[in-house]
Design an enzyme around this catalytic site. Structure first.
Site, mmCIF file in Angstrom:
data_model
loop_
_atom_site.group_PDB
_atom_site.id
_atom_site.type_symbol
_atom_site.label_atom_id
_atom_site.label_comp_id
_atom_site.label_asym_id
_atom_site.label_seq_id
_atom_site.Cartn_x
_atom_site.Cartn_y
_atom_site.Cartn_z
ATOM 1 N N PHE A 10 0.850 -1.191 0.000
ATOM 2 C CA PHE A 10 0.000 0.000 0.000
ATOM 3 C C PHE A 10 0.890 1.248 0.000
ATOM 4 O O PHE A 10 1.826 1.348 0.789
ATOM 5 C CB PHE A 10 -0.893 -0.025 1.235
ATOM 6 C CG PHE A 10 -1.997 0.998 1.197
ATOM 7 C CD1 PHE A 10 -3.094 0.824 0.370
ATOM 8 C CD2 PHE A 10 -1.932 2.132 1.979
ATOM 9 C CE1 PHE A 10 -4.106 1.769 0.328
ATOM 10 C CE2 PHE A 10 -2.948 3.080 1.947
ATOM 11 C CZ PHE A 10 -4.029 2.900 1.116
ATOM 12 N N ARG A 45 -12.598 -5.036 -6.357
ATOM 13 C CA ARG A 45 -12.319 -5.734 -5.092
ATOM 14 C C ARG A 45 -13.618 -6.028 -4.351
ATOM 15 O O ARG A 45 -14.498 -5.173 -4.245
ATOM 16 C CB ARG A 45 -11.446 -4.874 -4.167
ATOM 17 C CG ARG A 45 -10.029 -4.678 -4.616
ATOM 18 C CD ARG A 45 -9.152 -4.135 -3.480
ATOM 19 N NE ARG A 45 -9.766 -3.012 -2.774
ATOM 20 C CZ ARG A 45 -9.240 -2.415 -1.710
ATOM 21 N NH1 ARG A 45 -8.096 -2.845 -1.207
ATOM 22 N NH2 ARG A 45 -9.852 -1.400 -1.130
#
Ligand SMILES: *Cc1c(COP(=O)(O)O)cnc(C)c1O
Length: 440
Positions: free
Chosen positions: A136, A399
């Site tokens: 991330f 997602r």
């Protein structure tokens, strides 16, 4: 994956699984809006029923009536440790080892700085922080800054290249290996004990980001002998938008270095008001400023929704349901979306994925993944979209997060059916679904 028979894949079979699910009652803890099929608990968990009343009480009674007295009488000053101990039960940290504070980014700065300093003190030749290229971004941005401040370099690798980088003879310059256990894009999950052992064998320290693990998969920080960890309060812990985060240091390190944000709440005696900094014992020194009382109270309610599973088998039972939900999703995607060009970007081996499944958009650009997700959201099925570089290796992603506390098998069925219809009918081509908002 375990094969699901065709008769397990119709809606009635899914509803029957919900009716027989021993964890089904946990859903009653949440205030879910009618008509919404929420599959984005990996980005922002849903609102627990207890939270609004608790926050109202904190604001009106504890703050409004108790005023400054509530730091003692309502236990505000204890919140970072009290909520920290609760989260510790979910991630294998002993009481007194984990505190709640600040954001994940800020906590990462604190523990990575400590790790860099300890590694350097033990062996000045260790000057490299290693992480995963698709970690991330905030983790990588923070690591870039910490590396610069310690005269180190940040080396980004594909996850499969990391074992070779730490092999005997190759890892002598590595100070810290910093990984997010469950990758936010692929949902791929690392074996915490095995990877930690690899880092230690190379003489490096191991730092885990549990943003997509805490409350989603069983974690045992002490069992894995990890060195440092941070995690997020607003994802699977249901703490609410911008909820405080947490950090943990193995007791062998907690006293070795005072982290760089040496605020008064991390002082050994904050209310003595002495001019010099003396760090608190243990993890207490990882606190910095005044705790966010309202946000921490909301987080407390969110953590309680996960702890409510303890009499029903705890994280192991939640994990079993999470795996069953994602297995069902994958089987349904294969059945209903075989000709769509979408790919399954998450490991098919359940042991190697967290609690989400990501679908890759075709690299030929024939489908606009962002618009597909907007069209799906317009139908009440909420997942999210994460841009990649559009290649087959790093596709744009749809997602879907499965939160076993409240996601039902029938929700999984309905989501795949809706996605199939959005694609088959070309609904996503409507102009309104192409407009991008600030937050995707
Ligand atoms: C969600 C997430 C964060 C969030 O960081 P904030 O400081 O709360 O914005 C950090 N790291 C990872 C890996 C995440 O998934």
């Amino acid at each position: 994956m375990t094969a699901l028979a065709p008769q397990d894949l119709d809606r009635a079979a899914c509803a029957a699984r919900d009716a027989a699910d021993p964890l089904a009652a946990l859903r009653e803890q949440f205030d879910l809006p009618p008509g919404v099929n929420y599959l984005d608990g990996n980005s922002l968990g849903v609102l627990p029923r207890a939270t609004a009343a608790r926050v109202h009480d904190v604001v009106t009674r504890e703050w409004g009536q108790g005023l400054i007295r509530s730091w003692n009488s309502a236990g505000w000053i204890e919140l970072p440790r009290r909520v920290g101990d609760k989260i510790g039960r979910l991630v294998g940290a002993a009481p007194g080892e984990l505190v709640v504070a600040d954001s994940t980014s800020v906590n990462l700065f604190k523990v990575l700085s400590a790790a860099a300093r300890i590694a350097q003190a033990d062996d000045a030749a260790r000057r490299v922080i290693v992480s995963e290229r698709s970690n991330f971004p905030t983790d990588l941005y923070i690591a870039e800054s910490v590396a610069a401040q310690h005269g180190m370099t940040l080396e980004l690798l594909d996850i499969d290249a990391i074992p070779a980088r730490l092999a005997p003879g190759a890892g002598a310059d590595v100070a810290v290996l910093m990984l997010t256990q469950v990758n936010y894009r692929s949902g791929r999950m690392a074996d915490m004990a095995a990877v930690t052992a690899l880092a230690h064998a190379a003489g490096a320290l191991m730092l885990w980001d549990l943003a997509h693990s805490a409350g989603a998969v069983p974690v045992d920080l002490n069992g894995a002998d990890a060195d440092f960890a941070v995690g997020c309060g607003y994802k699977y812990l249901n703490g609410g938008p911008g909820a405080p985060a947490f950090c943990w240091a193995h007791p062998r390190h907690a006293e070795r270095f005072w982290q760089p944000l040496s605020g008064w709440m991390g002082h050994a005696a904050p209310f003595v008001f002495e001019p010099g900094y003396r760090p608190a014992p243990g993890i207490g020194r990882y606190l910095c400023g005044t705790p966010q009382v309202i946000g921490m109270s909301a987080l407390d309610c969110g953590v309680d929704t996960v702890l409510a599973a303890e009499p029903l088998g705890g994280m192991a039972a939640l994990r079993a349901k999470s795996v069953a939900l994602s297995e069902l999703f994958i089987a349904l995607v294969r059945r209903h979306l075989a000709g769509s060009g979408l790919t399954i970007h998450t490991p098919l081996d359940a042991a190697r994925r967290g609690s989400q499944v990501s679908l890759g958009v075709p690299a030929d650009g024939s489908v606009d993944g962002y618009a597909v997700m907007q069209a799906l959201i317009a139908r009440g099925v909420i997942g999210d979209y994460r841009a990649g570089d559009g290649s087959a290796a790093e596709p744009h992603l749809l997602r879907f997060g499965f939160t076993p506390l409240y996601t039902r098998f029938q929700d999984v069925f309905d989501a795949v059916e809706a996605l199939a219809e959005v694609l088959a009918r070309g609904e996503w081509r409507e102009e309104r679904f192409a407009r991008k908002s600030a937050v995707t």
